[in-house]
Each structure stands twice: as C-alpha cells, then as structure tokens.
Motif scaffolding. Structure first.
Motif, PDB file in Angstrom:
ATOM      1  N   PRO A 123       1.002  -1.267  -0.072  1.00 52.92           N
ATOM      2  CA  PRO A 123      -0.067   0.036  -0.068  1.00 52.92           C
ATOM      3  C   PRO A 123       0.908   1.356   0.105  1.00 52.92           C
ATOM      4  O   PRO A 123       0.338   2.184  -0.689  1.00 52.92           O
ATOM      5  N   GLU A 124       1.987   1.158   0.688  1.00 48.68           N
ATOM      6  CA  GLU A 124       2.829   2.413   0.717  1.00 48.68           C
ATOM      7  C   GLU A 124       3.384   2.750  -0.812  1.00 48.68           C
ATOM      8  O   GLU A 124       3.690   3.987  -0.863  1.00 48.68           O
ATOM      9  N   ALA A 125       3.141   2.092  -1.586  1.00 43.88           N
ATOM     10  CA  ALA A 125       3.697   2.421  -3.043  1.00 43.88           C
ATOM     11  C   ALA A 125       2.712   3.432  -3.442  1.00 43.88           C
ATOM     12  O   ALA A 125       3.171   3.953  -4.679  1.00 43.88           O
ATOM     13  N   PHE A 126       1.586   3.431  -3.266  1.00 45.54           N
ATOM     14  CA  PHE A 126       0.738   4.228  -3.661  1.00 45.54           C
ATOM     15  C   PHE A 126       1.130   5.916  -3.370  1.00 45.54           C
ATOM     16  O   PHE A 126       0.551   6.992  -4.243  1.00 45.54           O
ATOM     17  N   ALA A 127       1.931   6.168  -2.505  1.00 45.32           N
ATOM     18  CA  ALA A 127       2.460   7.512  -2.216  1.00 45.32           C
ATOM     19  C   ALA A 127       2.989   7.976  -3.351  1.00 45.32           C
ATOM     20  O   ALA A 127       3.060   9.367  -3.801  1.00 45.32           O
ATOM     21  N   GLU A 128       3.447   7.329  -4.301  1.00 45.30           N
ATOM     22  CA  GLU A 128       4.129   7.672  -5.571  1.00 45.30           C
ATOM     23  C   GLU A 128       3.166   8.212  -6.620  1.00 45.30           C
ATOM     24  O   GLU A 128       3.315   9.274  -6.955  1.00 45.30           O
ATOM     25  N   VAL A 129       1.766   7.640  -6.653  1.00 46.02           N
ATOM     26  CA  VAL A 129       0.919   8.296  -7.190  1.00 46.02           C
ATOM     27  C   VAL A 129       0.643   9.798  -6.794  1.00 46.02           C
ATOM     28  O   VAL A 129       0.147  10.811  -7.466  1.00 46.02           O
ATOM     29  N   PHE A 130       0.471   9.793  -5.450  1.00 47.70           N
ATOM     30  CA  PHE A 130      -0.063  11.125  -4.964  1.00 47.70           C
ATOM     31  C   PHE A 130       1.272  12.171  -5.242  1.00 47.70           C
ATOM     32  O   PHE A 130       0.887  13.312  -5.559  1.00 47.70           O
ATOM     33  N   ARG A 131       2.603  11.744  -5.182  1.00 48.37           N
ATOM     34  CA  ARG A 131       3.444  12.658  -5.335  1.00 48.37           C
ATOM     35  C   ARG A 131       3.448  13.208  -7.024  1.00 48.37           C
ATOM     36  O   ARG A 131       3.861  14.177  -7.200  1.00 48.37           O
ATOM     37  N   ARG A 132       3.315  12.240  -7.799  1.00 48.54           N
ATOM     38  CA  ARG A 132       3.190  12.695  -9.224  1.00 48.54           C
ATOM     39  C   ARG A 132       2.150  13.631  -9.417  1.00 48.54           C
ATOM     40  O   ARG A 132       2.395  14.550 -10.452  1.00 48.54           O
ATOM     41  N   TYR A 133       0.891  13.273  -9.016  1.00 50.49           N
ATOM     42  CA  TYR A 133      -0.374  14.219  -9.342  1.00 50.49           C
ATOM     43  C   TYR A 133      -1.024  15.117  -8.388  1.00 50.49           C
ATOM     44  O   TYR A 133      -1.776  15.891  -8.875  1.00 50.49           O
ATOM     45  N   ALA A 134      -0.658  14.824  -7.216  1.00 50.06           N
ATOM     46  CA  ALA A 134      -1.262  15.780  -6.156  1.00 50.06           C
ATOM     47  C   ALA A 134      -1.117  17.508  -6.417  1.00 50.06           C
ATOM     48  O   ALA A 134      -2.161  18.129  -6.456  1.00 50.06           O
ATOM     49  N   PRO A 135      -0.216  17.902  -6.976  1.00 47.29           N
ATOM     50  CA  PRO A 135      -0.053  19.305  -7.232  1.00 47.29           C
ATOM     51  C   PRO A 135      -0.988  19.571  -8.420  1.00 47.29           C
ATOM     52  O   PRO A 135      -1.676  20.538  -8.316  1.00 47.29           O
ATOM     53  N   ASP A 136      -0.828  18.764  -9.478  1.00 45.99           N
ATOM     54  CA  ASP A 136      -1.924  19.194 -10.578  1.00 45.99           C
ATOM     55  C   ASP A 136      -3.399  19.053  -9.979  1.00 45.99           C
ATOM     56  O   ASP A 136      -4.106  19.954 -10.494  1.00 45.99           O
ATOM     57  N   ILE A 137      -3.803  18.243  -9.296  1.00 47.66           N
ATOM     58  CA  ILE A 137      -5.229  17.872  -8.979  1.00 47.66           C
ATOM     59  C   ILE A 137      -5.648  19.008  -8.022  1.00 47.66           C
ATOM     60  O   ILE A 137      -6.505  19.641  -8.110  1.00 47.66           O
ATOM     61  N   LYS A 138      -4.734  19.280  -7.117  1.00 52.42           N
ATOM     62  CA  LYS A 138      -5.027  20.359  -6.310  1.00 52.42           C
ATOM     63  C   LYS A 138      -5.122  21.869  -7.060  1.00 52.42           C
ATOM     64  O   LYS A 138      -6.234  22.686  -6.633  1.00 52.42           O
ATOM     65  N   ARG A 139      -4.121  22.287  -7.830  1.00 47.42           N
ATOM     66  CA  ARG A 139      -4.295  23.320  -8.783  1.00 47.42           C
ATOM     67  C   ARG A 139      -5.526  23.362  -9.520  1.00 47.42           C
ATOM     68  O   ARG A 139      -6.156  24.346  -9.641  1.00 47.42           O
ATOM     69  N   TYR A 140      -6.033  22.193 -10.019  1.00 45.77           N
ATOM     70  CA  TYR A 140      -7.224  22.336 -10.927  1.00 45.77           C
ATOM     71  C   TYR A 140      -8.525  22.397  -9.997  1.00 45.77           C
ATOM     72  O   TYR A 140      -9.278  23.250 -10.161  1.00 45.77           O
ATOM     73  N   VAL A 141      -8.555  21.853  -8.881  1.00 47.88           N
ATOM     74  CA  VAL A 141      -9.407  22.063  -8.005  1.00 47.88           C
ATOM     75  C   VAL A 141      -9.649  23.515  -7.235  1.00 47.88           C
ATOM     76  O   VAL A 141     -10.678  24.190  -7.117  1.00 47.88           O
ATOM     77  N   THR A 142      -8.609  23.977  -6.801  1.00 45.67           N
ATOM     78  CA  THR A 142      -8.550  25.276  -6.483  1.00 45.67           C
ATOM     79  C   THR A 142      -9.030  26.172  -7.373  1.00 45.67           C
ATOM     80  O   THR A 142      -9.890  27.302  -6.913  1.00 45.67           O
ATOM     81  N   ARG A 143      -8.694  26.246  -8.634  1.00 45.64           N
ATOM     82  CA  ARG A 143      -9.243  27.028  -9.872  1.00 45.64           C
ATOM     83  C   ARG A 143     -10.544  26.948 -10.121  1.00 45.64           C
ATOM     84  O   ARG A 143     -11.493  27.868 -10.194  1.00 45.64           O
ATOM     85  N   ARG A 144     -11.198  25.724  -9.518  1.00 47.95           N
ATOM     86  CA  ARG A 144     -12.621  25.591  -9.761  1.00 47.95           C
ATOM     87  C   ARG A 144     -13.370  25.950  -8.632  1.00 47.95           C
ATOM     88  O   ARG A 144     -14.495  26.176  -8.612  1.00 47.95           O
ATOM     89  N   LEU A 145     -12.791  25.472  -7.278  1.00 46.22           N
ATOM     90  CA  LEU A 145     -13.556  25.678  -6.218  1.00 46.22           C
ATOM     91  C   LEU A 145     -12.903  26.583  -5.289  1.00 46.22           C
ATOM     92  O   LEU A 145     -13.689  26.861  -4.229  1.00 46.22           O
ATOM     93  N   GLY A 146     -11.781  27.191  -5.445  1.00 52.18           N
ATOM     94  CA  GLY A 146     -11.273  28.159  -4.551  1.00 52.18           C
ATOM     95  C   GLY A 146     -10.558  27.208  -3.498  1.00 52.18           C
ATOM     96  O   GLY A 146     -10.419  26.026  -3.317  1.00 52.18           O
ATOM     97  N   PRO A 147      -9.472  27.903  -2.878  1.00 51.93           N
ATOM     98  CA  PRO A 147      -8.593  27.237  -1.937  1.00 51.93           C
ATOM     99  C   PRO A 147      -9.199  26.419  -0.718  1.00 51.93           C
ATOM    100  O   PRO A 147      -8.590  25.596  -0.390  1.00 51.93           O
ATOM    101  N   GLU A 148     -10.125  26.971  -0.151  1.00 57.83           N
ATOM    102  CA  GLU A 148     -10.840  26.427   1.063  1.00 57.83           C
ATOM    103  C   GLU A 148     -11.125  25.063   0.639  1.00 57.83           C
ATOM    104  O   GLU A 148     -10.998  24.189   1.545  1.00 57.83           O
ATOM    105  N   ALA A 149     -12.044  24.846  -0.459  1.00 55.40           N
ATOM    106  CA  ALA A 149     -12.312  23.633  -0.481  1.00 55.40           C
ATOM    107  C   ALA A 149     -11.449  22.506  -1.299  1.00 55.40           C
ATOM    108  O   ALA A 149     -11.335  21.515  -1.419  1.00 55.40           O
TER     109      ALA A 149
END
Length: 199
Positions: free
Chosen positions: A22-48
């Motif tokens: 299970p700890e190997a999934f951290a690599e998926v988070f490392r690769r894509y978390a910044p892009d997903i967060k930026r995308y969601v921030t743009r759509r919902l704002g930083p709070e959500a």
C-alpha cells in the motif's frame, strides 16, 4: 520508450504494486497531487481544494484494486474522481466563478506577475469569462475545464467523465459557442489557455 510513455507505464505498475504494498501508492500522490490541487483550486477556491484533493487520493487509494491496469496513464482516472467529488460542490464552484467575475482575481494565477499584453487582455476578459463559465451547464463546464485547465486530451476527458469522446467534443463545442457569444466574439479558448500557460 519516450519519457511520457515510460511515466504512463509506471502509473499502472505503481498502482498494481500498491495492491500488495500500500505504501507504494504514495508515488501516485507525489506525481499528481499538485496538478489535482491546482485544478480543484481553480474551480472551487483554496478553501475547498485542500479537502477535495485529499478526498480524491483517499478515494483513489480505496479504489486501486479495481483500477484497470491496461490504462497506463492514471491522470484521467484521478481527474475523473476529482470531478465527481467536485459535483458535490457545484454551488461553491459557481460562487467561486461569480467572485472571479466580480473581482477579476483568479486564485491560481493571482500571484503571478504580468508577462505580456495578452495577459492584460486575458485579465480584462477574465471577469466576463468567469460569469460565462458559471452559466454553463455542469457537464459542459466539466468537459471544457478538464481539457483546458486539467490539460487532458479529449479521450482522457471522456475517460475521466465516463462518456464517449464524441460527447466531450459536443459539450466543448457548445461551451465554446456559448462563451464566444457571451464574450462578444472573442475566442474564449485563447483567454483560458493563456491563463493556464502562466502557472
């Protein structure tokens, strides 16, 4: 094998390995978390965004056993999960776009310096664009923003939304037509893409 295809191959390999480790999934988070967060921030704002991004990876982790390992690129899968989770926040998204319409301040690009005349043009059109985006049907807005702000291809957006590529094309064409009308004939894609390239 190109760098991109190697990375895509690695997505499926990493997810497959995470079923036993299970700890190997951290690599998926490392690769894509910044892009997903930026995308969601743009759509919902930083709070959500913080919550939705975290929920996206938690849901992905829980669903990793059902991930189709023949799909080497995990981006559409993750954006699809994020888009589904954002569906619960439609009112927040529309409110975020109305704030952008009123203030002209994009939560993602606000901290970046002006770099060109086009940037000034984009900012001048931004409030009107935000209002027009808020007025789009949810499915049209999802398809358009996955391609433009999420940087997904049409097939990837179709995979993320669980619809056919033709449906994505149709939704984006209608969204463009409506935005162009609302912007007085200005090409909305030039404005939205210009903002994206300055991140």
């Amino acid at each position: 094998m190109s760098e991109t295809s190697r990375a895509e191959a690695d997505d499926a390999a990493v997810i497959g390995r995470s079923r036993q480790e299970p700890e190997a999934f951290a690599e998926v988070f490392r690769r894509y978390a910044p892009d997903i967060k930026r995308y969601v921030t743009r759509r919902l704002g930083p709070e959500a965004a913080e919550d939705v991004a975290a929920e996206t990876f938690l849901a992905a982790f829980r669903q990793r056993g059902g991930y189709d390992l023949s799909r080497r690129n995990a981006r559409p899968w993750l954006y699809g999960i994020a888009t589904n989770l954002m569906g619960r926040h439609v009112r927040t998204e529309v409110r975020q776009l109305r704030i952008l319409e009123r203030t002209g301040t994009d939560p993602v690009t606000a901290s970046f310096a002006e770099r060109s005349d086009e940037r000034l043009s984009a900012e001048a059109s931004g409030p009107t664009l935000a209002g027009a985006l808020a007025a789009l049907p949810n499915g049209h807005r999802d398809a358009l923003l996955l391609v433009v702000w999420g940087d997904l291809s049409y097939p990837e957006a179709a995979q993320a939304l669980g619809v056919r590529v033709g449906t994505v094309r149709s939704r984006i064409n209608r969204a463009r037509r409506n935005l162009r009308r609302d912007l007085g004939g200005v090409n909305p894609m030039a404005i939205v893409r210009e903002e994206t390239t300055h991140e």
